[in-house]
Scaffold this motif. Structure first.
Motif, PDB file in Angstrom:
ATOM      1  N   ILE A 147       0.844  -1.205   0.000  1.00 42.25           N
ATOM      2  CA  ILE A 147       0.000   0.000   0.000  1.00 42.25           C
ATOM      3  C   ILE A 147       0.876   1.251   0.000  1.00 42.25           C
ATOM      4  CG2 ILE A 147      -1.653   1.348   1.367  1.00 42.25           C
ATOM      5  CD1 ILE A 147      -2.827  -1.368   2.325  1.00 42.25           C
ATOM      6  N   ASN A 148       1.903   1.256   0.843  1.00 43.61           N
ATOM      7  CA  ASN A 148       2.790   2.411   0.910  1.00 43.61           C
ATOM      8  C   ASN A 148       3.496   2.666  -0.419  1.00 43.61           C
ATOM      9  OD1 ASN A 148       2.087   2.860   3.574  1.00 43.61           O
ATOM     10  ND2 ASN A 148       3.867   1.786   4.406  1.00 43.61           N
ATOM     11  N   LYS A 149       3.938   1.593  -1.061  1.00 40.02           N
ATOM     12  CA  LYS A 149       4.625   1.732  -2.354  1.00 40.02           C
ATOM     13  C   LYS A 149       3.670   2.298  -3.413  1.00 40.02           C
ATOM     14  CE  LYS A 149       8.396   0.591  -4.701  1.00 40.02           C
ATOM     15  NZ  LYS A 149       9.691   1.145  -4.394  1.00 40.02           N
ATOM     16  N   LEU A 150       2.470   1.732  -3.485  1.00 41.34           N
ATOM     17  CA  LEU A 150       1.475   2.196  -4.462  1.00 41.34           C
ATOM     18  C   LEU A 150       1.134   3.666  -4.219  1.00 41.34           C
ATOM     19  CD1 LEU A 150      -0.492   1.569  -6.777  1.00 41.34           C
ATOM     20  CD2 LEU A 150      -2.160   0.887  -5.049  1.00 41.34           C
ATOM     21  N   LEU A 151       0.832   4.011  -2.994  1.00 41.30           N
ATOM     22  CA  LEU A 151       0.498   5.399  -2.667  1.00 41.30           C
ATOM     23  C   LEU A 151       1.684   6.323  -2.917  1.00 41.30           C
ATOM     24  CD1 LEU A 151      -1.679   4.897   0.536  1.00 41.30           C
ATOM     25  CD2 LEU A 151      -2.445   5.273  -1.827  1.00 41.30           C
ATOM     26  N   GLY A 152       2.891   5.795  -2.715  1.00 40.81           N
ATOM     27  CA  GLY A 152       4.092   6.578  -3.000  1.00 40.81           C
ATOM     28  C   GLY A 152       4.197   6.955  -4.473  1.00 40.81           C
ATOM     29  N   TYR A 153       3.857   6.002  -5.356  1.00 43.56           N
ATOM     30  CA  TYR A 153       3.865   6.306  -6.792  1.00 43.56           C
ATOM     31  C   TYR A 153       2.900   7.438  -7.104  1.00 43.56           C
ATOM     32  CZ  TYR A 153       6.429   1.942  -7.738  1.00 43.56           C
ATOM     33  OH  TYR A 153       7.364   0.941  -7.780  1.00 43.56           O
ATOM     34  N   TYR A 154       1.684   7.362  -6.554  1.00 45.80           N
ATOM     35  CA  TYR A 154       0.698   8.405  -6.820  1.00 45.80           C
ATOM     36  C   TYR A 154       1.103   9.732  -6.187  1.00 45.80           C
ATOM     37  CZ  TYR A 154      -2.339   5.167  -9.205  1.00 45.80           C
ATOM     38  OH  TYR A 154      -2.842   4.281 -10.118  1.00 45.80           O
ATOM     39  N   ASP A 155       1.666   9.695  -4.994  1.00 42.97           N
ATOM     40  CA  ASP A 155       2.148  10.936  -4.372  1.00 42.97           C
ATOM     41  C   ASP A 155       3.199  11.602  -5.243  1.00 42.97           C
ATOM     42  OD1 ASP A 155       0.498  10.777  -2.145  1.00 42.97           O
ATOM     43  OD2 ASP A 155       2.027   9.889  -0.846  1.00 42.97           O
ATOM     44  N   GLU A 156       4.109  10.792  -5.781  1.00 41.83           N
ATOM     45  CA  GLU A 156       5.178  11.365  -6.593  1.00 41.83           C
ATOM     46  C   GLU A 156       4.636  11.963  -7.886  1.00 41.83           C
ATOM     47  OE1 GLU A 156       9.702  10.588  -8.124  1.00 41.83           O
ATOM     48  OE2 GLU A 156       8.772   9.186  -6.735  1.00 41.83           O
ATOM     49  N   ILE A 157       3.753  11.255  -8.569  1.00 43.62           N
ATOM     50  CA  ILE A 157       3.222  11.780  -9.837  1.00 43.62           C
ATOM     51  C   ILE A 157       2.380  13.034  -9.573  1.00 43.62           C
ATOM     52  CG2 ILE A 157       1.090  10.419 -10.106  1.00 43.62           C
ATOM     53  CD1 ILE A 157       3.567  10.865 -12.939  1.00 43.62           C
ATOM     54  N   LEU A 158       1.686  13.069  -8.451  1.00 43.58           N
ATOM     55  CA  LEU A 158       0.915  14.263  -8.086  1.00 43.58           C
ATOM     56  C   LEU A 158       1.850  15.441  -7.801  1.00 43.58           C
ATOM     57  CD1 LEU A 158      -1.855  12.705  -5.820  1.00 43.58           C
ATOM     58  CD2 LEU A 158      -2.149  13.647  -8.116  1.00 43.58           C
ATOM     59  N   SER A 159       3.027  15.157  -7.271  1.00 43.66           N
ATOM     60  CA  SER A 159       3.986  16.226  -6.982  1.00 43.66           C
ATOM     61  C   SER A 159       4.499  16.877  -8.264  1.00 43.66           C
ATOM     62  CB  SER A 159       5.152  15.699  -6.138  1.00 43.66           C
ATOM     63  OG  SER A 159       6.042  14.926  -6.927  1.00 43.66           O
ATOM     64  N   TYR A 160       4.341  16.209  -9.405  1.00 42.37           N
ATOM     65  CA  TYR A 160       4.731  16.772 -10.701  1.00 42.37           C
ATOM     66  C   TYR A 160       3.648  17.682 -11.268  1.00 42.37           C
ATOM     67  CZ  TYR A 160       8.207  12.939 -10.838  1.00 42.37           C
ATOM     68  OH  TYR A 160       9.227  12.065 -10.573  1.00 42.37           O
ATOM     69  N   GLY A 161       2.515  17.785 -10.571  1.00 40.84           N
ATOM     70  CA  GLY A 161       1.422  18.634 -11.049  1.00 40.84           C
ATOM     71  C   GLY A 161       0.302  17.873 -11.728  1.00 40.84           C
ATOM     72  N   VAL A 162       0.420  16.561 -11.831  1.00 41.00           N
ATOM     73  CA  VAL A 162      -0.653  15.748 -12.403  1.00 41.00           C
ATOM     74  C   VAL A 162      -1.851  15.831 -11.470  1.00 41.00           C
ATOM     75  CG1 VAL A 162      -1.335  13.394 -12.996  1.00 41.00           C
ATOM     76  CG2 VAL A 162       0.938  14.213 -13.600  1.00 41.00           C
ATOM     77  N   LYS A 163      -3.042  15.885 -12.062  1.00 44.59           N
ATOM     78  CA  LYS A 163      -4.263  15.981 -11.266  1.00 44.59           C
ATOM     79  C   LYS A 163      -5.113  14.729 -11.479  1.00 44.59           C
ATOM     80  CE  LYS A 163      -4.063  20.874 -12.277  1.00 44.59           C
ATOM     81  NZ  LYS A 163      -2.948  20.787 -13.193  1.00 44.59           N
ATOM     82  N   ILE A 164      -5.622  14.167 -10.386  1.00 43.18           N
ATOM     83  CA  ILE A 164      -6.545  13.030 -10.458  1.00 43.18           C
ATOM     84  C   ILE A 164      -7.936  13.586 -10.194  1.00 43.18           C
ATOM     85  CG2 ILE A 164      -7.189  10.812  -9.468  1.00 43.18           C
ATOM     86  CD1 ILE A 164      -4.236  10.414  -8.712  1.00 43.18           C
TER      87      ILE A 164
END
Length: 174
Positions: A147-164
């Motif tokens: 779970i931490n790894k998966l959420l980490g991927y999304y946190d990182e991509i969101l930090s690039y300005g990607v919006k979900i």
């Protein structure tokens, strides 16, 4: 009515300026086919926004026809290397981006069209949206590290300005 060459050029410049002010958004229909695309098409049709349709070459002709004929798009463009520069000129909404592509972007790996396109969008300063309906979710039954790894991927991509977001949140392209 006769107009001079200079007047005609000025009219063309004004028309081009007006067209360029009309912001468009690309909707990416990636491989493989996802039945949620039917739902997405219904939502997009009701929004009446200024949109382009980008279709993976790897979808079947049957599915390509459904997508391209479901509503009136500004442009229908194939997702391939020849069109990546053209596609990256507009903000882009991925209807079903795979986790592998998100990881590729994080690692700066241009292995697939989608990851190459996201990087081009970043380079041009355009927005990248992911449809929250297709983002990988956790059940809570998975191991904590997973779970931490998966959420980490999304946190990182969101930090690039990607919006979900939901599709309806892109109504600024009307």
């Amino acid at each position: 009515m006769n107009i001079s060459k200079e007047e005609f050029e000025e009219i063309i410049k004004l028309a081009i300026l007006q067209i360029s002010k009309n912001k468009r958004i690309n909707f990416i229909f990636s491989k493989p086919w996802n039945n949620k695309y039917y739902f997405a098409l219904d939502i997009i049709k009701n929004l009446k926004i200024n949109a382009n349709c980008i279709i993976s070459n790897e979808l079947s002709d049957y599915h390509k026809n459904i997508i391209s004929n479901y509503l009136i798009w500004n442009e229908v463009i194939n997702l391939n290397d020849d069109n990546l520069d053209l596609i990256s000129e507009n903000d882009t909404f991925f209807l079903d981006i795979k986790l592998k592509n998100i990881i590729n972007v994080i690692l700066f790996d241009e292995e697939e069209y989608e990851s190459r396109l996201v990087m081009k969008l970043f380079e041009k300063g355009n927005s990248v949206y992911l449809w929250k309906e297709t983002v990988k979710k956790v059940t809570g039954k998975e191991p904590k590290n997973y779970i931490n790894k998966l959420l980490g991927y999304y946190d990182e991509i969101l930090s690039y300005g990607v919006k979900i977001v939901d599709i309806e949140e892109v109504n600024k392209y009307e």
